[in-house]
Structure formats: C-alpha cells, structure tokens
Design a protein around this motif. Structure first.
Motif, PDB file in Angstrom:
ATOM      1  N   LEU A  67       0.843  -1.184   0.000  1.00 27.31           N
ATOM      2  CA  LEU A  67       0.000   0.000   0.000  1.00 27.31           C
ATOM      3  C   LEU A  67       0.879   1.236   0.000  1.00 27.31           C
ATOM      4  CD1 LEU A  67      -2.878   1.209   0.373  1.00 27.31           C
ATOM      5  CD2 LEU A  67      -2.511   1.006   2.814  1.00 27.31           C
ATOM      6  N   GLY A  68       0.647   2.120  -0.963  1.00 25.16           N
ATOM      7  CA  GLY A  68       1.354   3.398  -1.018  1.00 25.16           C
ATOM      8  C   GLY A  68       0.375   4.519  -0.790  1.00 25.16           C
ATOM      9  N   GLN A  69       0.601   5.302   0.240  1.00 27.39           N
ATOM     10  CA  GLN A  69      -0.334   6.370   0.572  1.00 27.39           C
ATOM     11  C   GLN A  69       0.305   7.728   0.333  1.00 27.39           C
ATOM     12  OE1 GLN A  69      -1.525   5.475   4.610  1.00 27.39           O
ATOM     13  NE2 GLN A  69      -3.395   4.545   3.829  1.00 27.39           N
ATOM     14  N   HIS A  70      -0.539   8.691   0.028  1.00 25.29           N
ATOM     15  CA  HIS A  70      -0.159  10.095  -0.172  1.00 25.29           C
ATOM     16  C   HIS A  70       0.908  10.250  -1.249  1.00 25.29           C
ATOM     17  CE1 HIS A  70      -2.578  11.006   3.320  1.00 25.29           C
ATOM     18  NE2 HIS A  70      -1.889  10.125   4.024  1.00 25.29           N
ATOM     19  N   ILE A  71       0.716   9.585  -2.370  1.00 29.60           N
ATOM     20  CA  ILE A  71       1.616   9.731  -3.514  1.00 29.60           C
ATOM     21  C   ILE A  71       1.160  10.963  -4.281  1.00 29.60           C
ATOM     22  CG2 ILE A  71       2.400   8.670  -5.639  1.00 29.60           C
ATOM     23  CD1 ILE A  71       1.941   5.980  -4.267  1.00 29.60           C
ATOM     24  N   PRO A  95      -3.179  17.314  -5.915  1.00 28.23           N
ATOM     25  CA  PRO A  95      -3.880  16.080  -5.509  1.00 28.23           C
ATOM     26  C   PRO A  95      -2.897  14.980  -5.133  1.00 28.23           C
ATOM     27  CG  PRO A  95      -3.888  16.288  -7.880  1.00 28.23           C
ATOM     28  CD  PRO A  95      -3.237  17.538  -7.351  1.00 28.23           C
ATOM     29  N   THR A  96      -3.339  14.100  -4.237  1.00 28.41           N
ATOM     30  CA  THR A  96      -2.580  12.904  -3.874  1.00 28.41           C
ATOM     31  C   THR A  96      -3.463  11.681  -4.089  1.00 28.41           C
ATOM     32  OG1 THR A  96      -3.259  12.982  -1.569  1.00 28.41           O
ATOM     33  CG2 THR A  96      -1.236  14.138  -2.144  1.00 28.41           C
ATOM     34  N   CYS A  97      -2.850  10.516  -4.093  1.00 25.98           N
ATOM     35  CA  CYS A  97      -3.618   9.289  -4.292  1.00 25.98           C
ATOM     36  C   CYS A  97      -3.024   8.168  -3.446  1.00 25.98           C
ATOM     37  CB  CYS A  97      -3.659   8.894  -5.769  1.00 25.98           C
ATOM     38  SG  CYS A  97      -2.079   8.444  -6.470  1.00 25.98           S
TER      39      CYS A  97
END
Length: 157
Positions: free
Chosen positions: A12-16, A105-107
């Motif tokens: 899981l990669g957060q705040h990319i 934006p982040t994803c």
C-alpha cells in the motif's frame, strides 16, 4: 477439516503526489499480469506514475517471498486499485500582490499479488503432528541497571 490459506499479499502506497486519474492510466495496463511482465511494462512506459507503482509491485513481491515463501515467477497481480487521497492546498503568488490557490492532488495505490502455485484451501486432517509448525518461545532474561553498584552519580563533582 478445510482451512483457508492466505495466498495473497499486498503493498500500500499512501499520499503519492499525483492525481488518481493519471495513476489509473498505468494501473489499468498491469492489472491481471504476471510479476515479471509487469516489471518490464513499467520500465518501458513513459509516464511519471510508473516509478511509484514499480516500487509498490516490487515491495508486494518482496512481501510475498518473505511472508509466504513464494517464488516470484508464480506471482500475479490479482487486484490493483487507485483511490483519491487528500488534496494539498497551496497559494501561488501572482502579480500586484495577489495569490491564486493551487491544489495538489494525492492518491493511495494498493497492489494485491496472488501466488498461483498455492492451493487456496489446506486439509488440516491429513497433516500429522510432526508436520505441524512448532512455535518455540524465546526465553529472555532481563538485566536491570543497578545505579548503586558502580559508585553512582552523586560521587562526582
């Protein structure tokens, strides 16, 4: 008795920091493909979203080999999804003392990999006691620091 075996691992990669729409464009190309094929596709695609997705796929494969002991040739991306994250709001200075709002934006990207060589269910009745894992408890002894044995800190001037 049948027991369900975990055959999936995830990364899981957060705040990319990129929009979810741009990351989905790459994720749609690799969904359902094998691990080795995915790495080749991601290395050759010209998009900026490929590098963080490449790192996540590599991390998910490392999780699979460490946690389940899987071979990387048997891994397939079973699920890959991109969700929108928080939007970072900034102000960009403009002419005559004005400022315009900028939204970055982040994803959040989730990569789920499945090992196709493992069966999903395991028969626990056929396993003898010698084959079941034996968990050993580690006995540790605690040593306490004794402040009075070495003269203490009150002797020093």
């Amino acid at each position: 008795m049948l027991k369900k075996r975990r055959t999936e691992v995830y990364a899981l990669g957060q705040h990319i920091s990129m929009s979810a729409h741009k990351a989905r464009r790459v994720i749609d190309q690799i969904r359902g493909r094998s691990y080795e094929e995915t790495l080749m596709i991601l290395e050759l695609m010209p998009y900026r979203a490929c590098y963080p997705i490449f790192k996540l796929v590599y991390s998910a494969a490392a999780n699979a080999s460490f946690n389940m002991g899987s071979n990387k040739t048997n891994l397939v991306i079973s699920k890959a999804e991109v969700n929108e994250g928080t939007t970072v709001k900034r102000l960009k200075p403009r002419a005559r003392g004005r400022s315009y709002p900028i939204q970055k934006p982040t994803c959040h990207i989730t990569i789920v990999m499945k090992d196709i060589s493992l069966d999903e269910y395991i028969d626990t009745d056929s396993i003898t006691w010698s084959q079941k894992p034996k968990w050993k408890k580690k006995h540790t002894t605690m040593s306490y620091y004794d402040m009075y044995s070495n003269g203490g800190t009150w002797d020093k001037k």
